[in-house]
Motif scaffolding. Structure first.
Motif, PDB file in Angstrom:
ATOM      1  N   ASN A  88       0.848  -1.199   0.000  1.00  0.00           N
ATOM      2  CA  ASN A  88       0.000   0.000   0.000  1.00  0.00           C
ATOM      3  C   ASN A  88       0.885   1.251   0.000  1.00  0.00           C
ATOM      4  O   ASN A  88       0.757   2.124   0.853  1.00  0.00           O
ATOM      5  CB  ASN A  88      -0.934  -0.015   1.212  1.00  0.00           C
ATOM      6  CG  ASN A  88      -2.114   0.917   1.041  1.00  0.00           C
ATOM      7  OD1 ASN A  88      -2.735   0.950  -0.016  1.00  0.00           O
ATOM      8  ND2 ASN A  88      -2.435   1.693   2.070  1.00  0.00           N
ATOM      9  N   TRP A  89       1.785   1.304  -0.987  1.00  0.00           N
ATOM     10  CA  TRP A  89       2.769   2.380  -1.063  1.00  0.00           C
ATOM     11  C   TRP A  89       2.105   3.739  -1.252  1.00  0.00           C
ATOM     12  O   TRP A  89       1.106   3.869  -1.968  1.00  0.00           O
ATOM     13  CB  TRP A  89       3.734   2.146  -2.216  1.00  0.00           C
ATOM     14  CG  TRP A  89       4.602   0.926  -2.092  1.00  0.00           C
ATOM     15  CD1 TRP A  89       4.575  -0.183  -2.885  1.00  0.00           C
ATOM     16  CD2 TRP A  89       5.636   0.703  -1.138  1.00  0.00           C
ATOM     17  NE1 TRP A  89       5.529  -1.085  -2.483  1.00  0.00           N
ATOM     18  CE2 TRP A  89       6.198  -0.575  -1.413  1.00  0.00           C
ATOM     19  CE3 TRP A  89       6.148   1.445  -0.071  1.00  0.00           C
ATOM     20  CZ2 TRP A  89       7.244  -1.123  -0.662  1.00  0.00           C
ATOM     21  CZ3 TRP A  89       7.187   0.900   0.679  1.00  0.00           C
ATOM     22  CH2 TRP A  89       7.720  -0.352   0.385  1.00  0.00           C
ATOM     23  N   ASP A  90       2.705   4.742  -0.644  1.00  0.00           N
ATOM     24  CA  ASP A  90       2.331   6.127  -0.897  1.00  0.00           C
ATOM     25  C   ASP A  90       2.836   6.523  -2.282  1.00  0.00           C
ATOM     26  O   ASP A  90       3.711   5.856  -2.863  1.00  0.00           O
ATOM     27  CB  ASP A  90       2.947   7.025   0.181  1.00  0.00           C
ATOM     28  CG  ASP A  90       2.279   8.394   0.257  1.00  0.00           C
ATOM     29  OD1 ASP A  90       1.426   8.682  -0.616  1.00  0.00           O
ATOM     30  OD2 ASP A  90       2.593   9.159   1.184  1.00  0.00           O
ATOM     31  N   SER A 103       2.802  -7.994  10.069  1.00  0.00           N
ATOM     32  CA  SER A 103       2.654  -8.154   8.623  1.00  0.00           C
ATOM     33  C   SER A 103       1.288  -7.613   8.233  1.00  0.00           C
ATOM     34  O   SER A 103       0.319  -7.755   8.973  1.00  0.00           O
ATOM     35  CB  SER A 103       2.747  -9.631   8.221  1.00  0.00           C
ATOM     36  OG  SER A 103       4.022 -10.156   8.486  1.00  0.00           O
ATOM     37  N   VAL A 104       1.211  -7.005   7.054  1.00  0.00           N
ATOM     38  CA  VAL A 104      -0.064  -6.477   6.552  1.00  0.00           C
ATOM     39  C   VAL A 104      -0.389  -7.273   5.294  1.00  0.00           C
ATOM     40  O   VAL A 104       0.204  -7.073   4.249  1.00  0.00           O
ATOM     41  CB  VAL A 104       0.028  -4.976   6.250  1.00  0.00           C
ATOM     42  CG1 VAL A 104      -1.349  -4.413   5.915  1.00  0.00           C
ATOM     43  CG2 VAL A 104       0.635  -4.220   7.430  1.00  0.00           C
ATOM     44  N   ARG A 105      -1.360  -8.183   5.410  1.00  0.00           N
ATOM     45  CA  ARG A 105      -1.604  -9.159   4.356  1.00  0.00           C
ATOM     46  C   ARG A 105      -2.660  -8.739   3.344  1.00  0.00           C
ATOM     47  O   ARG A 105      -2.739  -9.320   2.256  1.00  0.00           O
ATOM     48  CB  ARG A 105      -2.012 -10.500   4.979  1.00  0.00           C
ATOM     49  CG  ARG A 105      -0.937 -11.096   5.882  1.00  0.00           C
ATOM     50  CD  ARG A 105      -1.427 -12.346   6.589  1.00  0.00           C
ATOM     51  NE  ARG A 105      -2.457 -12.032   7.586  1.00  0.00           N
ATOM     52  CZ  ARG A 105      -3.019 -12.946   8.377  1.00  0.00           C
ATOM     53  NH1 ARG A 105      -2.658 -14.217   8.264  1.00  0.00           N
ATOM     54  NH2 ARG A 105      -3.933 -12.593   9.254  1.00  0.00           N
ATOM     55  N   GLU A 128      -6.681  -5.676   6.834  1.00  0.00           N
ATOM     56  CA  GLU A 128      -5.713  -5.524   7.925  1.00  0.00           C
ATOM     57  C   GLU A 128      -5.067  -4.149   7.888  1.00  0.00           C
ATOM     58  O   GLU A 128      -4.806  -3.552   8.947  1.00  0.00           O
ATOM     59  CB  GLU A 128      -4.651  -6.624   7.837  1.00  0.00           C
ATOM     60  CG  GLU A 128      -5.203  -8.003   8.127  1.00  0.00           C
ATOM     61  CD  GLU A 128      -4.145  -9.085   8.144  1.00  0.00           C
ATOM     62  OE1 GLU A 128      -4.469 -10.209   8.555  1.00  0.00           O
ATOM     63  OE2 GLU A 128      -2.988  -8.814   7.742  1.00  0.00           O
ATOM     64  N   ASN A 129      -4.818  -3.623   6.690  1.00  0.00           N
ATOM     65  CA  ASN A 129      -4.233  -2.288   6.585  1.00  0.00           C
ATOM     66  C   ASN A 129      -5.159  -1.254   7.233  1.00  0.00           C
ATOM     67  O   ASN A 129      -4.698  -0.356   7.957  1.00  0.00           O
ATOM     68  CB  ASN A 129      -4.007  -1.936   5.113  1.00  0.00           C
ATOM     69  CG  ASN A 129      -3.019  -0.796   4.927  1.00  0.00           C
ATOM     70  OD1 ASN A 129      -1.814  -1.010   4.904  1.00  0.00           O
ATOM     71  ND2 ASN A 129      -3.524   0.427   4.806  1.00  0.00           N
ATOM     72  N   LYS A 161      -6.467   2.409  11.826  1.00  0.00           N
ATOM     73  CA  LYS A 161      -7.312   2.881  12.921  1.00  0.00           C
ATOM     74  C   LYS A 161      -6.536   2.889  14.237  1.00  0.00           C
ATOM     75  O   LYS A 161      -6.725   3.766  15.082  1.00  0.00           O
ATOM     76  CB  LYS A 161      -8.542   1.989  13.057  1.00  0.00           C
ATOM     77  CG  LYS A 161      -9.531   2.103  11.901  1.00  0.00           C
ATOM     78  CD  LYS A 161     -10.694   1.140  12.087  1.00  0.00           C
ATOM     79  CE  LYS A 161     -11.674   1.212  10.932  1.00  0.00           C
ATOM     80  NZ  LYS A 161     -12.774   0.210  11.078  1.00  0.00           N
ATOM     81  N   LYS A 162      -5.644   1.919  14.400  1.00  0.00           N
ATOM     82  CA  LYS A 162      -4.868   1.805  15.638  1.00  0.00           C
ATOM     83  C   LYS A 162      -3.908   2.976  15.811  1.00  0.00           C
ATOM     84  O   LYS A 162      -3.636   3.407  16.941  1.00  0.00           O
ATOM     85  CB  LYS A 162      -4.086   0.485  15.610  1.00  0.00           C
ATOM     86  CG  LYS A 162      -3.395   0.119  16.894  1.00  0.00           C
ATOM     87  CD  LYS A 162      -4.318  -0.613  17.828  1.00  0.00           C
ATOM     88  CE  LYS A 162      -3.600  -1.083  19.071  1.00  0.00           C
ATOM     89  NZ  LYS A 162      -4.504  -1.763  20.013  1.00  0.00           N
TER      90      LYS A 162
END
Length: 340
Positions: free
Chosen positions: A101-103, A170-172, A176-177, A182-183
Protein backbone atom coordinates in the motif's frame (compact mmCIF):
# COMPACT_ATOMS: atom_id res chain seq x y z
CA UNK A 1 -19.12 -13.28 15.29
CA UNK A 2 -21.47 -16.20 15.86
CA UNK A 3 -20.80 -19.50 14.16
CA UNK A 4 -21.58 -23.03 15.19
CA UNK A 5 -20.21 -26.37 14.08
CA UNK A 6 -23.01 -28.33 12.40
CA UNK A 7 -20.83 -31.44 12.37
CA UNK A 8 -17.65 -32.18 14.22
CA UNK A 9 -14.45 -32.57 12.20
CA UNK A 10 -14.81 -35.11 9.40
CA UNK A 11 -11.39 -36.72 8.91
CA UNK A 12 -10.76 -37.42 5.27
CA UNK A 13 -8.79 -40.55 6.04
CA UNK A 14 -5.50 -39.73 4.40
CA UNK A 15 -2.36 -37.76 5.10
CA UNK A 16 -0.35 -35.60 2.73
CA UNK A 17 3.15 -34.08 3.01
CA UNK A 18 3.13 -30.63 4.58
CA UNK A 19 6.52 -29.14 5.34
CA UNK A 20 10.03 -29.98 6.49
CA UNK A 21 11.42 -29.91 9.98
CA UNK A 22 15.04 -28.83 10.16
CA UNK A 23 17.21 -31.12 12.27
CA UNK A 24 20.52 -29.37 12.92
CA UNK A 25 23.98 -30.94 13.14
CA UNK A 26 27.01 -29.17 14.57
CA UNK A 27 30.25 -29.77 12.63
CA UNK A 28 33.33 -28.63 14.56
CA UNK A 29 35.76 -28.92 11.62
CA UNK A 30 37.03 -25.49 10.56
CA UNK A 31 36.15 -24.65 6.95
CA UNK A 32 35.38 -21.58 4.87
CA UNK A 33 31.74 -21.02 3.90
CA UNK A 34 31.99 -22.64 0.45
CA UNK A 35 33.70 -25.80 1.77
CA UNK A 36 31.19 -25.98 4.63
CA UNK A 37 28.38 -25.79 2.09
CA UNK A 38 29.90 -28.67 0.08
CA UNK A 39 30.33 -30.78 3.22
CA UNK A 40 26.72 -30.27 4.32
CA UNK A 41 25.36 -31.08 0.87
CA UNK A 42 27.42 -34.29 0.75
CA UNK A 43 26.51 -35.54 4.24
CA UNK A 44 23.15 -33.94 5.07
CA UNK A 45 20.81 -31.62 3.14
CA UNK A 46 22.59 -28.25 3.16
CA UNK A 47 24.08 -25.53 5.33
CA UNK A 48 21.58 -24.49 7.99
CA UNK A 49 18.44 -22.68 6.87
CA UNK A 50 16.38 -20.98 9.59
CA UNK A 51 12.70 -20.54 8.72
CA UNK A 52 11.30 -19.02 11.93
CA UNK A 53 11.79 -18.62 15.67
CA UNK A 54 11.02 -22.31 16.24
CA UNK A 55 13.93 -23.19 13.95
CA UNK A 56 16.10 -20.58 15.67
CA UNK A 57 15.39 -22.15 19.06
CA UNK A 58 16.19 -25.64 17.75
CA UNK A 59 19.44 -24.32 16.29
CA UNK A 60 20.35 -22.73 19.64
CA UNK A 61 19.70 -26.04 21.42
CA UNK A 62 22.00 -27.87 19.01
CA UNK A 63 24.97 -25.56 19.66
CA UNK A 64 24.30 -23.94 23.06
CA UNK A 65 26.99 -25.89 24.89
CA UNK A 66 29.74 -24.95 22.43
CA UNK A 67 31.72 -21.73 22.43
CA UNK A 68 32.24 -21.44 18.68
CA UNK A 69 31.36 -19.27 15.74
CA UNK A 70 29.29 -21.17 13.18
CA UNK A 71 28.49 -20.68 9.55
CA UNK A 72 24.85 -20.91 8.56
CA UNK A 73 23.51 -20.96 5.00
CA UNK A 74 22.67 -17.27 4.51
CA UNK A 75 24.80 -15.48 1.89
CA UNK A 76 24.50 -12.13 0.19
CA UNK A 77 23.10 -12.27 -3.35
CA UNK A 78 23.08 -9.93 -6.33
CA UNK A 79 19.48 -8.71 -6.28
CA UNK A 80 17.15 -7.27 -3.62
CA UNK A 81 13.67 -8.39 -2.60
CA UNK A 82 10.98 -7.24 -0.16
CA UNK A 83 10.25 -9.64 2.71
CA UNK A 84 8.06 -9.78 5.82
CA UNK A 85 9.80 -10.21 9.16
CA UNK A 86 7.24 -12.86 10.17
CA UNK A 87 8.47 -15.69 7.97
CA UNK A 88 5.98 -18.46 8.83
CA UNK A 89 4.56 -19.39 5.41
CA UNK A 90 1.45 -20.89 7.02
CA UNK A 91 0.51 -17.36 8.14
CA UNK A 92 -0.06 -16.19 4.56
CA UNK A 93 -2.63 -17.20 1.98
CA UNK A 94 -1.81 -17.13 -1.72
CA UNK A 95 -0.74 -13.64 -2.80
CA UNK A 96 -0.79 -12.13 0.70
CA UNK A 97 3.00 -11.77 0.96
CA UNK A 98 2.82 -9.48 -2.08
CA UNK A 99 0.23 -7.00 -0.72
CA UNK A 100 1.56 -3.41 -0.73
CA UNK A 101 0.00 0.00 0.00
CA UNK A 102 2.77 2.38 -1.06
CA UNK A 103 2.33 6.13 -0.90
CA UNK A 104 2.74 8.09 -4.14
CA UNK A 105 6.38 8.17 -5.27
CA UNK A 106 7.51 5.29 -3.08
CA UNK A 107 9.44 3.11 -2.53
CA UNK A 108 12.64 5.11 -2.89
CA UNK A 109 15.63 4.98 -0.52
CA UNK A 110 15.60 2.92 2.65
CA UNK A 111 15.30 -0.79 3.44
CA UNK A 112 12.59 -0.70 6.12
CA UNK A 113 8.94 0.34 5.91
CA UNK A 114 6.75 2.77 7.85
CA UNK A 115 2.98 3.09 7.80
CA UNK A 116 1.70 6.66 7.98
CA UNK A 117 -1.42 7.67 10.00
CA UNK A 118 -3.22 7.70 6.63
CA UNK A 119 -2.41 4.01 6.17
CA UNK A 120 0.08 4.60 3.35
CA UNK A 121 3.54 3.02 3.29
CA UNK A 122 6.93 4.71 2.94
CA UNK A 123 10.41 3.25 3.16
CA UNK A 124 13.15 4.76 5.31
CA UNK A 125 16.54 3.97 6.79
CA UNK A 126 16.30 1.08 9.25
CA UNK A 127 18.42 3.14 11.66
CA UNK A 128 15.74 5.82 11.97
CA UNK A 129 13.74 5.70 15.19
CA UNK A 130 9.95 5.47 15.25
CA UNK A 131 7.05 3.90 17.13
CA UNK A 132 6.15 0.40 15.94
CA UNK A 133 3.35 -2.16 15.74
CA UNK A 134 3.72 -5.76 16.92
CA UNK A 135 1.55 -8.67 15.87
CA UNK A 136 0.51 -11.03 18.67
CA UNK A 137 -0.72 -14.43 17.52
CA UNK A 138 -0.70 -16.06 20.94
CA UNK A 139 -3.86 -17.86 21.96
CA UNK A 140 -3.98 -16.41 25.47
CA UNK A 141 -4.45 -12.79 24.43
CA UNK A 142 -7.22 -10.79 22.78
CA UNK A 143 -4.74 -8.25 21.41
CA UNK A 144 -3.79 -8.78 17.79
CA UNK A 145 -2.03 -5.49 17.03
CA UNK A 146 0.05 -3.94 19.81
CA UNK A 147 1.21 -0.34 19.41
CA UNK A 148 4.56 0.38 21.11
CA UNK A 149 4.96 4.12 21.62
CA UNK A 150 8.74 4.23 21.87
CA UNK A 151 11.10 5.61 19.25
CA UNK A 152 13.29 2.67 18.22
CA UNK A 153 15.22 1.41 15.20
CA UNK A 154 13.61 -1.23 13.02
CA UNK A 155 15.97 -3.98 14.27
CA UNK A 156 15.23 -3.11 17.89
CA UNK A 157 11.49 -3.10 17.14
CA UNK A 158 11.78 -6.53 15.52
CA UNK A 159 13.63 -7.98 18.53
CA UNK A 160 11.15 -6.46 20.98
CA UNK A 161 8.13 -7.84 19.11
CA UNK A 162 9.65 -11.32 18.89
CA UNK A 163 10.49 -11.33 22.59
CA UNK A 164 7.19 -10.00 23.93
CA UNK A 165 4.67 -10.91 21.22
CA UNK A 166 5.07 -12.77 17.91
CA UNK A 167 6.82 -10.43 15.46
CA UNK A 168 6.63 -7.04 13.80
CA UNK A 169 3.26 -6.78 12.11
CA UNK A 170 2.65 -8.15 8.62
CA UNK A 171 -0.06 -6.48 6.55
CA UNK A 172 -1.60 -9.16 4.36
CA UNK A 173 -4.56 -7.36 2.79
CA UNK A 174 -6.54 -4.12 2.72
CA UNK A 175 -8.74 -5.17 5.65
CA UNK A 176 -5.71 -5.52 7.92
CA UNK A 177 -4.23 -2.29 6.58
CA UNK A 178 -7.43 -0.47 7.60
CA UNK A 179 -7.44 -2.05 11.08
CA UNK A 180 -3.84 -1.00 11.73
CA UNK A 181 -4.52 2.48 10.34
CA UNK A 182 -7.31 2.88 12.92
CA UNK A 183 -4.87 1.81 15.64
CA UNK A 184 -2.34 4.52 14.81
CA UNK A 185 -4.38 7.34 13.25
CA UNK A 186 -5.11 9.12 16.54
CA UNK A 187 -1.40 9.26 17.39
CA UNK A 188 -0.54 11.14 14.21
CA UNK A 189 2.87 9.44 13.89
CA UNK A 190 4.21 6.82 11.47
CA UNK A 191 5.07 3.34 12.77
CA UNK A 192 7.44 0.59 11.70
CA UNK A 193 5.79 -2.48 10.14
CA UNK A 194 7.51 -5.79 9.33
CA UNK A 195 8.40 -5.22 5.66
CA UNK A 196 12.10 -4.96 4.78
CA UNK A 197 14.35 -5.08 1.73
CA UNK A 198 17.52 -7.16 1.43
CA UNK A 199 19.61 -9.26 -0.98
CA UNK A 200 20.43 -12.20 1.33
CA UNK A 201 19.71 -15.72 0.06
CA UNK A 202 19.76 -19.20 1.62
CA UNK A 203 22.13 -21.89 0.39
CA UNK A 204 19.27 -24.34 -0.25
CA UNK A 205 17.47 -21.72 -2.41
CA UNK A 206 14.51 -21.56 -0.04
CA UNK A 207 12.58 -18.28 0.11
CA UNK A 208 12.60 -17.96 3.90
CA UNK A 209 12.51 -14.31 4.93
CA UNK A 210 13.59 -15.00 8.52
CA UNK A 211 16.50 -12.83 9.68
CA UNK A 212 17.94 -12.45 13.18
CA UNK A 213 20.71 -9.87 12.86
CA UNK A 214 22.77 -8.52 15.74
CA UNK A 215 22.41 -4.79 16.35
CA UNK A 216 24.29 -2.86 13.66
CA UNK A 217 24.33 -5.79 11.25
CA UNK A 218 24.48 -6.69 8.49
CA UNK A 219 27.58 -4.61 7.91
CA UNK A 220 27.83 -2.93 4.52
CA UNK A 221 31.56 -3.64 4.27
CA UNK A 222 32.62 -5.36 1.07
CA UNK A 223 33.48 -9.06 1.34
CA UNK A 224 31.27 -9.43 4.46
CA UNK A 225 28.96 -11.66 2.47
CA UNK A 226 28.37 -14.76 4.66
CA UNK A 227 26.61 -15.27 7.98
CA UNK A 228 27.92 -16.40 11.37
CA UNK A 229 26.10 -17.13 14.61
CA UNK A 230 27.48 -17.51 18.14
CA UNK A 231 26.39 -17.43 21.78
CA UNK A 232 28.80 -14.47 22.04
CA UNK A 233 26.07 -12.44 20.32
CA UNK A 234 23.18 -14.22 22.08
CA UNK A 235 22.78 -16.21 18.87
CA UNK A 236 22.07 -13.10 16.87
CA UNK A 237 23.68 -13.14 13.42
CA UNK A 238 26.62 -11.21 11.99
CA UNK A 239 28.02 -11.09 8.48
CA UNK A 240 31.70 -11.86 7.87
CA UNK A 241 34.11 -12.62 4.98
CA UNK A 242 33.28 -16.01 3.48
CA UNK A 243 36.92 -17.20 3.43
CA UNK A 244 37.14 -17.25 7.24
CA UNK A 245 37.63 -20.80 8.61
CA UNK A 246 35.28 -21.83 11.41
CA UNK A 247 32.80 -24.49 12.50
CA UNK A 248 29.38 -24.70 10.86
CA UNK A 249 25.86 -26.07 11.17
CA UNK A 250 24.26 -28.40 8.65
CA UNK A 251 20.60 -29.31 8.51
CA UNK A 252 18.77 -32.47 7.60
CA UNK A 253 15.23 -32.14 6.25
CA UNK A 254 12.71 -34.30 8.10
CA UNK A 255 9.34 -34.52 6.39
CA UNK A 256 6.35 -33.53 8.50
CA UNK A 257 2.84 -34.74 7.78
CA UNK A 258 -0.45 -32.95 7.84
CA UNK A 259 -3.90 -34.33 8.36
CA UNK A 260 -6.55 -33.01 6.01
CA UNK A 261 -9.95 -32.55 7.64
CA UNK A 262 -13.29 -31.24 6.41
CA UNK A 263 -15.53 -29.01 8.48
CA UNK A 264 -19.24 -28.41 7.90
CA UNK A 265 -20.63 -25.29 9.53
CA UNK A 266 -24.03 -23.71 10.09
CA UNK A 267 -23.93 -19.93 9.72
CA UNK A 268 -26.20 -18.25 12.29
CA UNK A 269 -25.37 -14.70 11.22
CA UNK A 270 -26.32 -14.54 7.53
CA UNK A 271 -24.62 -11.13 7.22
CA UNK A 272 -21.24 -12.62 8.11
CA UNK A 273 -18.85 -12.44 5.15
CA UNK A 274 -17.06 -15.79 5.10
CA UNK A 275 -14.74 -14.53 2.36
CA UNK A 276 -13.28 -11.91 4.72
CA UNK A 277 -9.78 -13.08 5.78
CA UNK A 278 -10.36 -11.67 9.27
CA UNK A 279 -13.52 -13.77 9.64
CA UNK A 280 -11.71 -16.87 8.37
CA UNK A 281 -8.88 -16.29 10.85
CA UNK A 282 -11.39 -15.92 13.69
CA UNK A 283 -13.03 -19.23 12.76
CA UNK A 284 -9.64 -20.96 12.66
CA UNK A 285 -8.90 -19.62 16.14
CA UNK A 286 -12.25 -20.96 17.38
CA UNK A 287 -11.54 -24.37 15.83
CA UNK A 288 -8.08 -24.42 17.36
CA UNK A 289 -9.52 -23.72 20.80
CA UNK A 290 -12.12 -26.49 20.44
CA UNK A 291 -9.49 -28.97 19.24
CA UNK A 292 -7.22 -28.09 22.16
CA UNK A 293 -10.07 -28.98 24.49
CA UNK A 294 -10.13 -32.39 22.79
CA UNK A 295 -6.41 -32.95 23.33
CA UNK A 296 -4.82 -31.40 20.24
CA UNK A 297 -1.13 -30.56 20.97
CA UNK A 298 -0.67 -26.84 21.61
CA UNK A 299 1.98 -26.42 18.87
CA UNK A 300 -0.18 -27.95 16.11
CA UNK A 301 -0.83 -25.54 13.24
CA UNK A 302 -4.39 -25.18 11.93
CA UNK A 303 -4.90 -23.44 8.58
CA UNK A 304 -7.46 -23.34 5.77
CA UNK A 305 -6.97 -25.30 2.56
CA UNK A 306 -8.29 -23.44 -0.47
CA UNK A 307 -10.42 -25.22 -3.06
CA UNK A 308 -9.37 -25.29 -6.76
CA UNK A 309 -11.46 -22.16 -7.40
CA UNK A 310 -9.52 -20.27 -4.72
CA UNK A 311 -12.37 -20.23 -2.19
CA UNK A 312 -12.27 -21.68 1.33
CA UNK A 313 -16.02 -22.10 1.91
CA UNK A 314 -18.66 -23.52 -0.41
CA UNK A 315 -22.35 -23.23 0.36
CA UNK A 316 -24.00 -26.63 0.26
CA UNK A 317 -27.39 -26.69 -1.43
CA UNK A 318 -30.37 -28.35 0.25
CA UNK A 319 -31.06 -31.82 -1.11
CA UNK A 320 -27.68 -32.16 -2.80
CA UNK A 321 -26.56 -35.80 -3.31
CA UNK A 322 -23.40 -35.13 -1.29
CA UNK A 323 -25.36 -33.80 1.64
CA UNK A 324 -27.89 -36.66 1.57
CA UNK A 325 -25.05 -39.20 1.45
CA UNK A 326 -23.34 -37.65 4.49
CA UNK A 327 -26.62 -37.54 6.41
CA UNK A 328 -27.23 -41.23 5.66
CA UNK A 329 -23.73 -42.04 6.95
CA UNK A 330 -24.40 -40.08 10.14
CA UNK A 331 -27.74 -41.86 10.72
CA UNK A 332 -26.13 -45.25 10.11
CA UNK A 333 -23.34 -44.40 12.53
CA UNK A 334 -25.84 -43.30 15.19
CA UNK A 335 -27.89 -46.52 14.73
CA UNK A 336 -24.76 -48.64 15.06
CA UNK A 337 -23.85 -46.89 18.31
CA UNK A 338 -27.35 -47.52 19.73
CA UNK A 339 -27.17 -51.18 18.76
CA UNK A 340 -23.82 -51.51 20.58
Amino acid sequence: METSLYLTLLISGFYTPSSCLHQYHLITNNMNWTDAQSYCRAHYTDLATVDDMEDQNRLITSVSSSNYWFWIGLKKGDSTKWHWSLADRRFYREGETEFRNWDTGTPQNGNCVLMSPAGLWNNASCDDQHHFICYDGKQDTNLTYVLIQENRTWIYAQSYCRQHHTDLVSVRNQTENTEIKKKISLRGLPVWIGLFLDSWRWSDHSDSSFRNWWTGRPSTEQRYNCTLVSDNTYFKWINYPCDYNCSFICYEALQLKRQVVRVKMTQRDQHLNLRDPAVQDAIVQELRNKLKEQGLPADTKVTWKKQPDGEVFHKEEEGSPKKEEEEKKMKKSMMTKREL
